[in-house]
Enzyme design. Structure first.
Site, PDB file in Angstrom:
ATOM      1  N   GLU A 170       0.819  -1.150  -0.043  1.00 18.87           N
ATOM      2  CA  GLU A 170       0.019   0.184  -0.150  1.00 18.87           C
ATOM      3  C   GLU A 170       1.055   1.155  -0.046  1.00 18.87           C
ATOM      4  O   GLU A 170       1.899   1.244   0.720  1.00 18.87           O
ATOM      5  CB  GLU A 170      -0.714   0.160   1.236  1.00 18.87           C
ATOM      6  CG  GLU A 170      -2.048  -0.758   1.200  1.00 18.87           C
ATOM      7  CD  GLU A 170      -2.628  -0.691   2.563  1.00 18.87           C
ATOM      8  OE1 GLU A 170      -3.529  -1.646   2.880  1.00 18.87           O
ATOM      9  OE2 GLU A 170      -2.610   0.206   3.313  1.00 18.87           O
ATOM     10  N   CYS A 210       3.017   8.394   1.901  1.00 17.86           N
ATOM     11  CA  CYS A 210       3.476   7.436   2.961  1.00 17.86           C
ATOM     12  C   CYS A 210       3.827   6.099   2.089  1.00 17.86           C
ATOM     13  O   CYS A 210       3.078   5.386   1.471  1.00 17.86           O
ATOM     14  CB  CYS A 210       2.021   7.410   3.785  1.00 17.86           C
ATOM     15  SG  CYS A 210       2.222   6.156   5.100  1.00 17.86           S
ATOM     16  N   CYS A 247       5.356  -7.281   8.054  1.00 25.56           N
ATOM     17  CA  CYS A 247       6.184  -6.608   9.405  1.00 25.56           C
ATOM     18  C   CYS A 247       6.212  -7.508  10.356  1.00 25.56           C
ATOM     19  O   CYS A 247       5.273  -8.241  10.683  1.00 25.56           O
ATOM     20  CB  CYS A 247       5.593  -5.278   9.712  1.00 25.56           C
ATOM     21  SG  CYS A 247       6.291  -4.369  11.047  1.00 25.56           S
ATOM     22  N   CYS A 295       3.304  -4.978  16.617  1.00 22.73           N
ATOM     23  CA  CYS A 295       2.476  -4.153  17.622  1.00 22.73           C
ATOM     24  C   CYS A 295       1.093  -4.553  17.593  1.00 22.73           C
ATOM     25  O   CYS A 295       0.483  -4.823  16.545  1.00 22.73           O
ATOM     26  CB  CYS A 295       2.565  -2.902  17.029  1.00 22.73           C
ATOM     27  SG  CYS A 295       4.348  -2.066  16.843  1.00 22.73           S
ATOM     28  N   CYS A 305      -1.923  -2.804  15.391  1.00 24.61           N
ATOM     29  CA  CYS A 305      -1.598  -2.370  13.961  1.00 24.61           C
ATOM     30  C   CYS A 305      -2.186  -3.711  12.944  1.00 24.61           C
ATOM     31  O   CYS A 305      -1.900  -4.695  13.210  1.00 24.61           O
ATOM     32  CB  CYS A 305      -0.251  -2.116  13.918  1.00 24.61           C
ATOM     33  SG  CYS A 305       0.586  -1.759  12.112  1.00 24.61           S
ATOM     34  N   LEU A 314       5.675   6.072  19.758  1.00 25.22           N
ATOM     35  CA  LEU A 314       5.666   5.808  21.323  1.00 25.22           C
ATOM     36  C   LEU A 314       4.470   5.164  22.005  1.00 25.22           C
ATOM     37  O   LEU A 314       4.623   3.899  22.508  1.00 25.22           O
ATOM     38  CB  LEU A 314       6.118   7.106  21.989  1.00 25.22           C
ATOM     39  CG  LEU A 314       6.445   6.819  23.436  1.00 25.22           C
ATOM     40  CD1 LEU A 314       8.091   6.306  23.313  1.00 25.22           C
ATOM     41  CD2 LEU A 314       6.415   8.099  24.312  1.00 25.22           C
ATOM     42  N   CYS A 373      -3.053   1.919   8.219  1.00 25.14           N
ATOM     43  CA  CYS A 373      -2.071   1.099   7.579  1.00 25.14           C
ATOM     44  C   CYS A 373      -2.193  -0.294   7.392  1.00 25.14           C
ATOM     45  O   CYS A 373      -2.733  -1.176   8.262  1.00 25.14           O
ATOM     46  CB  CYS A 373      -0.649   1.206   8.346  1.00 25.14           C
ATOM     47  SG  CYS A 373      -0.598   2.692   9.295  1.00 25.14           S
TER      48      CYS A 373
END
Ligand code: SAH
Length: 350
Positions: free
Chosen positions: A90, A103, A110, A114, A117, A213, A331
């Site tokens: 994407e 972006c 990935c 996380c 996500c 963070l 995302c």
């Protein structure tokens, strides 16, 4: 076959020397690619036919295939693109008052895991090459016919887990004889790989750094972001201090507000304490709900309370405007939807 977009100008010169071609030919090609936006060796009219043939047999060239395009009411365009091996990524174009920002995706999937996500739903299959990142910029510029003025490496993937290719990418699009996107208009976003933050500090470039963070203390960050076990917040703070001293640049903390998880006024105070003495500001991000994860967006009034508390404590804070709410905004959501079923099936068997 390597892509012609994989090379910085200096690397392309070396490559041409290996091919027994003159240095200035590499510069000409670089200009065709990035100054004149030509995506076909045959249109490079100041090169001999022989050289064009040679280039055709040595390098891949041409835009990525646009598989799907979602256009939001606010002008945001989300592209689903196919890499030459069929991998899907994407890329999101956002229209701001100050320009057009892209972006960019840095990895196919990935591994940071996380918990909030969508990208992490699909494990990393491989790193993207510099050229595949460059080509996201070229493909979108060609499709829209408009220059891209800003790039954020904030799409799927952890850029510092693909450090060398991401740095090459930055050098290629920043090069004065190329796309010439200003260093201050380039941002890398990381979940906090301390060793790479320090390496980045020593690159001697004026690009920006953003840190995901998302938590005010180790207890919460450990739960949300597995990377925190490897690089806890104290270590992260030390690396950031080093980065700020070295580069004299202000950093951005990204902080997604998750209802009932990290959005209490006490968390705002802990965050302010953590940021004290760092040349940094915080960008509060409304959470884009991902069905699979069960986290929720903080209510508007609580966002305001959190923000006001930071302001009261003299912390610079902005609230990120949501782009493309009406399309698969988060995302990795569009990609996850396309390739998700089969891949997710595989994961549950692991
Ligand atoms: N790995 C890098 C870059 C990719 S993630 C990093 O961690 O920064 C880009 C940003 O989007 C990160 O701040 C990430 O935490 C955030 N993000 C991920 N999922 C999101 C969601 N569902 N809603 C809002 N932001 C999200």
């Amino acid at each position: 076959m390597k892509s012609i977009y994989d090379y910085t100008q200096e690397q392309l010169i070396n490559e041409f020397l290996l091919l027994d071609e003159k240095k200035f030919r590499a510069t000409q090609v670089f200009e065709w690619l990035y100054r004149k936006n030509i995506q076909n060796f045959n249109e490079m009219s100041n090169l001999s036919l022989d050289l064009r043939q040679k280039l055709i047999s040595h390098f891949e060239i041409g835009p990525l295939k646009i598989i799907e395009k979602q256009i939001s009411k606010d002008g945001t365009i989300k592209y689903l693109l196919a890499l030459s091996d069929g991998g899907l990524i994407e890329t999101v174009l956002m229209i701001h008052e100050y320009g057009r920002s892209l972006c960019v995706t840095s990895q196919l999937g990935c591994n940071m895991g996380c918990l909030f996500c969508a990208s992490g739903l699909l494990k990393k299959q491989r790193d993207l090459s510099a050229g595949e990142m460059v080509n996201q910029v070229l493909t979108v510029m060609n499709d829209t016919g408009e220059r891209i003025s800003h790039v954020v490496v904030m799409g799927t993937g952890e850029p510092f887990d693909n450090y060398d290719q991401v740095m090459n990418f930055i050098h290629i699009i920043n090069h004065a004889k190329g796309l010439a996107i200003g260093a201050r208009h380039l941002t890398i976003s990381t979940c906090g790989l301390c060793d790479k933050i320090e390496k980045y500090a020593n690159e001697g470039i004026q690009t920006n750094l953003a840190i995901s963070l998302h938590a005010p203390n180790d207890e919460i960050r450990d739960q949300l972001m597995p990377i925190n076990k490897r690089f806890p917040m104290d270590d992260l703070r030390k690396s950031l201090q080093y980065y700020i001293e070295k580069t004299n640049r202000r950093i951005t903390f990204e902080y997604i507000l998750l209802k009932g998880v990290n959005d209490h006024i006490i968390h705002a105070r802990q965050l302010a304490h953590y940021m004290r003495g760092l040349n940094a500001y915080v960008n509060l991000i409304p959470y884009n709900a991902v069905d699979e994860h069960g986290y929720q967006q903080t209510d508007y009034k609580d966002v305001e309370i959190f923000k006001d508390e930071l302001l009261r404590l003299k912390i610079n804070v902005t609230l990120r405007k949501e782009h493309g709410r009406d399309i698969d905004g988060a995302c990795g959501q569009l990609r996850a939807k396309k390739v998700g079923e089969s891949v997710r099936g595989n994961h549950s068997n692991e």
